[in-house]
Design a protein around this motif. Structure first.
Motif, PDB file in Angstrom:
ATOM      1  N   SER A  80     -14.272 -25.267 -63.753  1.00 20.55           N
ATOM      2  CA  SER A  80     -15.485 -24.661 -63.800  1.00 20.55           C
ATOM      3  C   SER A  80     -16.033 -24.248 -65.184  1.00 20.55           C
ATOM      4  CB  SER A  80     -15.291 -23.697 -62.918  1.00 20.55           C
ATOM      5  OG  SER A  80     -14.281 -22.467 -63.661  1.00 20.55           O
ATOM      6  N   PHE A  81     -17.407 -24.006 -65.480  1.00 21.36           N
ATOM      7  CA  PHE A  81     -17.908 -23.649 -66.688  1.00 21.36           C
ATOM      8  C   PHE A  81     -18.938 -22.570 -66.317  1.00 21.36           C
ATOM      9  CE2 PHE A  81     -20.381 -27.081 -65.308  1.00 21.36           C
ATOM     10  CZ  PHE A  81     -21.688 -26.833 -65.508  1.00 21.36           C
ATOM     11  N   SER A  82     -18.998 -21.784 -67.103  1.00 21.12           N
ATOM     12  CA  SER A  82     -20.280 -20.652 -67.104  1.00 21.12           C
ATOM     13  C   SER A  82     -21.588 -21.465 -67.505  1.00 21.12           C
ATOM     14  CB  SER A  82     -19.924 -19.689 -67.956  1.00 21.12           C
ATOM     15  OG  SER A  82     -21.132 -18.719 -68.024  1.00 21.12           O
ATOM     16  N   PHE A  83     -22.556 -21.629 -66.534  1.00 23.08           N
ATOM     17  CA  PHE A  83     -23.777 -22.081 -66.883  1.00 23.08           C
ATOM     18  C   PHE A  83     -24.809 -21.213 -67.585  1.00 23.08           C
ATOM     19  CE2 PHE A  83     -24.580 -20.307 -62.517  1.00 23.08           C
ATOM     20  CZ  PHE A  83     -25.908 -19.887 -62.818  1.00 23.08           C
ATOM     21  N   VAL A  84     -24.360 -19.831 -67.468  1.00 19.71           N
ATOM     22  CA  VAL A  84     -25.226 -19.113 -68.305  1.00 19.71           C
ATOM     23  C   VAL A  84     -25.004 -19.203 -69.746  1.00 19.71           C
ATOM     24  CG1 VAL A  84     -25.704 -16.405 -68.588  1.00 19.71           C
ATOM     25  CG2 VAL A  84     -25.223 -17.407 -66.451  1.00 19.71           C
ATOM     26  N   GLU A  85     -23.889 -19.314 -70.004  1.00 21.24           N
ATOM     27  CA  GLU A  85     -23.340 -19.484 -71.471  1.00 21.24           C
ATOM     28  C   GLU A  85     -23.569 -20.905 -71.973  1.00 21.24           C
ATOM     29  OE1 GLU A  85     -22.544 -17.041 -73.529  1.00 21.24           O
ATOM     30  OE2 GLU A  85     -22.917 -15.591 -71.771  1.00 21.24           O
ATOM     31  N   ARG A  86     -23.446 -21.845 -71.075  1.00 18.81           N
ATOM     32  CA  ARG A  86     -23.437 -23.204 -71.340  1.00 18.81           C
ATOM     33  C   ARG A  86     -24.531 -23.871 -70.527  1.00 18.81           C
ATOM     34  NH1 ARG A  86     -17.318 -25.331 -72.575  1.00 18.81           N
ATOM     35  NH2 ARG A  86     -16.922 -23.809 -74.277  1.00 18.81           N
ATOM     36  N   PRO A  87     -26.006 -23.578 -70.746  1.00 18.17           N
ATOM     37  CA  PRO A  87     -26.810 -24.373 -69.751  1.00 18.17           C
ATOM     38  C   PRO A  87     -26.906 -25.809 -70.139  1.00 18.17           C
ATOM     39  CG  PRO A  87     -27.942 -23.177 -71.818  1.00 18.17           C
ATOM     40  CD  PRO A  87     -26.438 -22.817 -71.733  1.00 18.17           C
ATOM     41  N   GLY A  88     -26.348 -26.335 -71.139  1.00 14.25           N
ATOM     42  CA  GLY A  88     -26.605 -27.659 -71.401  1.00 14.25           C
ATOM     43  C   GLY A  88     -25.747 -28.471 -70.423  1.00 14.25           C
ATOM     44  N   ARG A  89     -24.557 -27.989 -69.820  1.00 10.93           N
ATOM     45  CA  ARG A  89     -23.773 -28.685 -68.968  1.00 10.93           C
ATOM     46  C   ARG A  89     -24.558 -28.794 -67.591  1.00 10.93           C
ATOM     47  NH1 ARG A  89     -17.456 -26.945 -69.880  1.00 10.93           N
ATOM     48  NH2 ARG A  89     -16.870 -27.906 -72.048  1.00 10.93           N
ATOM     49  N   LEU A  90     -25.013 -27.555 -67.204  1.00 14.91           N
ATOM     50  CA  LEU A  90     -25.862 -27.404 -65.996  1.00 14.91           C
ATOM     51  C   LEU A  90     -27.002 -28.468 -66.080  1.00 14.91           C
ATOM     52  CD1 LEU A  90     -26.428 -26.168 -63.248  1.00 14.91           C
ATOM     53  CD2 LEU A  90     -27.783 -24.479 -64.329  1.00 14.91           C
ATOM     54  N   ILE A  91     -27.580 -28.410 -67.202  1.00 10.36           N
ATOM     55  CA  ILE A  91     -28.783 -29.367 -67.184  1.00 10.36           C
ATOM     56  C   ILE A  91     -28.390 -30.885 -67.314  1.00 10.36           C
ATOM     57  CG2 ILE A  91     -30.625 -30.155 -68.694  1.00 10.36           C
ATOM     58  CD1 ILE A  91     -30.932 -27.394 -69.877  1.00 10.36           C
ATOM     59  N   THR A 112     -20.956 -22.951 -56.721  1.00 15.54           N
ATOM     60  CA  THR A 112     -20.988 -21.910 -58.022  1.00 15.54           C
ATOM     61  C   THR A 112     -20.237 -20.713 -57.327  1.00 15.54           C
ATOM     62  OG1 THR A 112     -22.912 -20.603 -56.740  1.00 15.54           O
ATOM     63  CG2 THR A 112     -23.299 -22.809 -58.339  1.00 15.54           C
ATOM     64  N   GLU A 113     -19.508 -20.036 -58.318  1.00 11.52           N
ATOM     65  CA  GLU A 113     -18.914 -18.607 -58.101  1.00 11.52           C
ATOM     66  C   GLU A 113     -19.446 -17.715 -59.179  1.00 11.52           C
ATOM     67  OE1 GLU A 113     -15.357 -20.857 -58.903  1.00 11.52           O
ATOM     68  OE2 GLU A 113     -15.909 -21.807 -57.076  1.00 11.52           O
ATOM     69  N   SER A 114     -20.364 -16.869 -58.679  1.00 11.60           N
ATOM     70  CA  SER A 114     -21.086 -15.876 -59.563  1.00 11.60           C
ATOM     71  C   SER A 114     -21.710 -16.995 -60.637  1.00 11.60           C
ATOM     72  CB  SER A 114     -20.191 -15.173 -60.534  1.00 11.60           C
ATOM     73  OG  SER A 114     -20.716 -14.151 -61.135  1.00 11.60           O
ATOM     74  N   ASP A 115     -21.563 -16.873 -62.145  1.00  7.69           N
ATOM     75  CA  ASP A 115     -22.118 -17.766 -62.939  1.00  7.69           C
ATOM     76  C   ASP A 115     -21.190 -18.766 -63.416  1.00  7.69           C
ATOM     77  OD1 ASP A 115     -20.183 -16.447 -64.383  1.00  7.69           O
ATOM     78  OD2 ASP A 115     -21.327 -16.409 -66.366  1.00  7.69           O
ATOM     79  N   ARG A 116     -20.422 -19.460 -62.582  1.00  6.71           N
ATOM     80  CA  ARG A 116     -19.394 -20.726 -62.923  1.00  6.71           C
ATOM     81  C   ARG A 116     -19.711 -21.561 -61.872  1.00  6.71           C
ATOM     82  NH1 ARG A 116     -16.237 -19.012 -66.660  1.00  6.71           N
ATOM     83  NH2 ARG A 116     -15.228 -21.007 -66.875  1.00  6.71           N
ATOM     84  N   VAL A 117     -19.744 -22.822 -62.419  1.00  4.37           N
ATOM     85  CA  VAL A 117     -19.945 -23.965 -61.719  1.00  4.37           C
ATOM     86  C   VAL A 117     -18.829 -24.932 -61.668  1.00  4.37           C
ATOM     87  CG1 VAL A 117     -21.596 -26.103 -61.546  1.00  4.37           C
ATOM     88  CG2 VAL A 117     -22.528 -23.914 -61.747  1.00  4.37           C
TER      89      VAL A 117
END
Length: 803
Positions: free
Chosen positions: A225-236, A205-210
């Protein structure tokens, strides 16, 4: 060493979109499991329904993610804390789901209790390895069932980690690079240190990016990388896929287990060999490594693992019982090869079949054109070998074997890795392969990942510039090149029931030369039957002492043996195979030794060579190259292994035995064969009892050069043109016997340090060659094989071991 590992690991890296990664590399979570986790996260206040969401804009399977976002209050926490809290909540939900048996349609077998003693640990932990002193760390990890909660304050063994996580807690540019480098180092340590590993996932993770990563034995992948704050679906989706997968889906080979299963230190392993039948299993528990299995700088170039082992009854480690069975010592070889390649067992069987056909064929084998210059006495050795298939006893026989499935190929639409163009999710729409689990359409992300881009921008590009995306046709062409470069591999296990000694570790110089003589006879028999070995070195010219007979040859490592002339046109261009210490000069330089004036051969400047008329160079690995390797082994034994300082120093000063390919034809090493030959004043450096031997050995070397020069370019595959070198090599070895009492009793230097070569010599028994200012020793007397790609530091060829 750190920088070398990072550089080597990066060379095996490709990039792809997150959708491509999820579809091709991640295990698929059960649909019911996804719904259960979403409901639980909603209940505990991690997620909340969005007030407005046009479900019609989402795909059927991504709609469930698009309707959720992180709870408003949680967004005020740090990105690192939000990630870790979400991961722990998902793990807690999965554990409860397993205990309550809510998910009845899971694919796992009843004996595999999901999440038993499994833990997502978010504490900063150092990694321990029994073979590495590197001080690597992980910020969090998914721990395997071998983890013991009582050792929370100690280092974690690399075999205890299923998935490593590395977090960047701030947005400094240097941290983005550092965090990714830390993962590469961790992946290298885990993949090299745990024999069970077929592949490994990693998360940064780099700040809010995964970013999610995949490391395997044929290639490695970084998803955009993607922002898991803006896209929680990807993180889940990512965390459910990782946390709900069984051990095999997380990269552990089901045919290898730890022993004992709850090991926290340096474990043994149990290998299972299966012949395909229900009860056709054999189990072998390792009792010690032969050589160092951890010296590879890159995962895809991992060397073979070779173990001492004993046979046991099952994965529980129970001893063999019944039918007079007893546990006896064996050798297990664990190697990765191209998925379409023949296994070493298949090649050995084909060689034996070819030799039998040669001996029993319609034409008398003694009339073979390669044997045209043999004398009657020279035929006697071959006759004793072919009688009743006695030649098979000169090979290290494979007694049992197994090979697994192919690794995943590179995903379609992958791209060459370029950190300066690290893609982001706002560009993901360019990928037509939607996994169905994204929430792109409702969660647009306009951030440009500027920290990552600027930190990893190449000097040729301005930090704020955007690269122009290549056309689809260019991407297709690039993907084809990537696919061709990173071919799938398969894992093979081989069992040998003989413990052998390297030719360089035999008691006396005479014992070693006897083995070289036997090796020349077997190589000749192989060649007449249509085969060349292609990797002759001290690591595979082995010996076994038989009572009443003495030392006999055990020729090993046939995995790169090839039919001659080759039936594989692609293989004909793959002639740069072998171990550099003993590799024929033509193979190292890529240029044939051709006829020329004396002036040309005495002056090896590049200018003289460039003035020569252009001539097509055709290098085809042949019998003479294998015999030249035997010559180099004999030269090496006489100058390096007799504990004679003068000859050792001469080799070091002239870099005669080095651990990398020497391409310059005017190098001191190649001048011995390709140029003026052995210097006249070299005899003052030899062991005093070896001068007569080396005089004859020098004549043999001169004959090797003469035979190279005499062979026309278009006759390389004509076996009759090898009659001269075959007869001359045999005559030289016969002549040496006339004064064997002078050189035969000279003792070989006692090996001192364990070799890294993937051979089967005794452990703790070879000289180590150390690179100056390097972090770890280089290869031993066997030298590193170049048939598996490897980054090599600058080295000296030999180190004098005093005290």
């Amino acid at each position: 060493m750190r920088n070398q590992i990072i550089e080597a690991m990066t060379r095996d890296l490709v990039d792809c979109t997150f959708e491509t990664f999820a579809d091709h590399y991640l295990s698929k979570p059960n649909e019911g499991l996804v719904d259960t986790v979403l409901a639980a996260l909603d209940t505990v206040g991690v997620l909340e329904k969005r007030p407005t969401c046009d479900v019609s804009r989402t795909s059927p399977s991504s709609g469930k993610f698009a309707q959720h976002s992180f709870a408003t209050g949680l967004k005020q926490t740090t990105a690192h804390g939000l990630f870790a809290d979400t991961a722990e909540k998902i793990m807690d939900t999965l554990v409860l789901e397993t205990k309550s048996k809510v998910c009845e349609d899971r694919i796992l077998s009843p004996s595999d209790e999901l999440h038993k003693n499994r833990l997502f640990s978010r504490s900063d932990r150092r990694l321990a390895s029994a073979v590495s002193k590197s001080d690597y760390r992980v910020d969090a990890c998914l721990l395997g069932n071998s983890y013991d909660a009582r050792i929370r304050d100690s280092k974690l063994g690399c075999h205890q980690i299923l998935v490593p996580f590395h977090f960047d807690r701030n947005t400094e540019e240097n941290n983005v690079v550092q965090i990714r480098e830390e993962l590469l180092l961790t992946a290298n340590l885990i993949m090299n240190g745990d024999a069970r590993r077929t592949f490994l996932y990693g998360v940064t993770t780099e700040s809010d990016r995964v970013s999610v990563w995949y490391f395997s034995h044929n290639h490695s992948v970084k998803a955009d990388s993607f922002s898991f704050v803006e896209r929680p679906g990807r993180l889940i989706h990512l965390l459910i896929s990782l946390f709900s997968a069984n051990d095999e889906a997380l990269g552990l080979d089901p045919n290898i287990v730890l022993y004992p299963k709850a090991s926290s230190g340096n474990p043994s392993y149990i290998y299972r060999f299966s012949n395909g039948s229900v009860d056709g299993h054999r189990f072998f528990k390792t009792t010690g490594a032969i050589g160092d299995h951890t010296g590879s700088l890159r995962v895809s170039g991992h060397m073979s693992r070779v173990w001492k082992a004993i046979e046991i009854a099952n994965f529980d480690g129970e001893p063999l019982t019944g039918n007079g069975r007893k546990a006896e010592g064996v050798v297990i070889k664990d190697v990765w090869i191209d998925a379409t390649a023949e296994t070493e067992k298949e090649i050995q069987d084909k060689i034996f079949k070819s030799i039998n056909e040669f001996v029993e064929g319609p034409e008398p084998w003694r009339d073979h054109p390669c044997l045209a210059e043999f004398t009657p006495s020279q035929f006697s050795d071959l006759e004793s070998l072919v009688a009743n298939e006695h030649y098979q006893a000169r090979f290290l026989r494979i007694r049992d074997h197994y090979h697994g499935p192919a690794t995943r190929p590179v995903a379609k639409n992958s791209r060459s890795h370029d950190d300066s163009e690290d893609s982001e999710d706002s560009e993901d729409s360019g990928d037509s392969g939607d996994s169905g689990d994204s929430d792109d359409s409702d969660d647009s992300d306009e951030s440009d990942d500027s920290e990552t881009r600027e930190a990893l921008t190449s000097p040729q590009r301005s930090s704020g510039s955007r690269s122009t995306k290549p056309s689809r046709s260019a991407l297709d062409e690039e993907n084809e090149r990537i696919q061709a470069r990173f071919l799938p591999k398969k894992r093979c296990f081989f069992m040998f029931d003989e413990f052998c000694t390297r030719v360089s570790h035999l008691p006396t110089f005479g014992d070693a030369v006897d083995i070289l003589r036997q090796a020349s006879q077997i190589l000749l028999l192989m060649f007449c039957s249509g085969w060349v070995h292609r990797d002759i070195s001290t690591g595979n010219v082995l010996a076994l002492k038989e009572e009443g007979v003495g030392w006999i040859l055990k020729l090993a490592d046939l995995e790169y043996a090839e039919e001659f002339p080759s039936t594989n046109q692609k293989g004909r261009g793959n002639w740069k195979i072998g171990t550099p210490y003993f590799m024929a000069s033509e193979l190292q330089t890529g240029e044939r030794i051709v006829n020329g004036s004396n002036d040309t051969w005495q002056d090896f400047s590049r200018n003289v060579r460039s003035k020569r008329a252009p001539q097509k160079q055709v290098v085809v690995h042949n019998l003479q190259h294998d015999l030249e390797s035997l010559w180099w082994i004999g030269f090496y034994l006489g100058l390096v292994k007799l504990d004679h300082q003068a000859s050792l120093q001469w080799c070091r000063d002239n870099r005669i035995f080095d651990d990398k390919i020497e391409r310059a034809v005017n190098s001191p090493r190649h001048s011995l064969i390709m140029g003026a030959g052995i210097p006249e004043n070299l005899d003052k450096f030899f062991h005093p009892d070896l001068n007569d031997f080396m005089d004859l050995w020098a004549k043999l070397m001169s004959g090797i050069k003469t035979e190279y020069q005499a062979r026309p370019v278009d006759k390389v595959t004509d076996k009759s043109t090898y009659a001269g070198i075959v007869s001359g090599f045999a005559r030289a070895l016969d002549a040496l016997q006339g004064f064997r009492d002078d050189w035969g009793p000279i003792p070989l230097k006692e090996p001192a340090v364990e070799s890294k070569k993937r051979g089967r010599g005794e452990p703790n028994d070879t000289v180590t060659i150390v690179a100056p200012r390097a972090d770890q020793p280089e290869y031993s007397d066997a030298g590193p094989s170049v048939k598996r790609l490897r980054v090599v530091a600058s080295t000296v060829p030999l180190e004098d071991k005093k005290g």
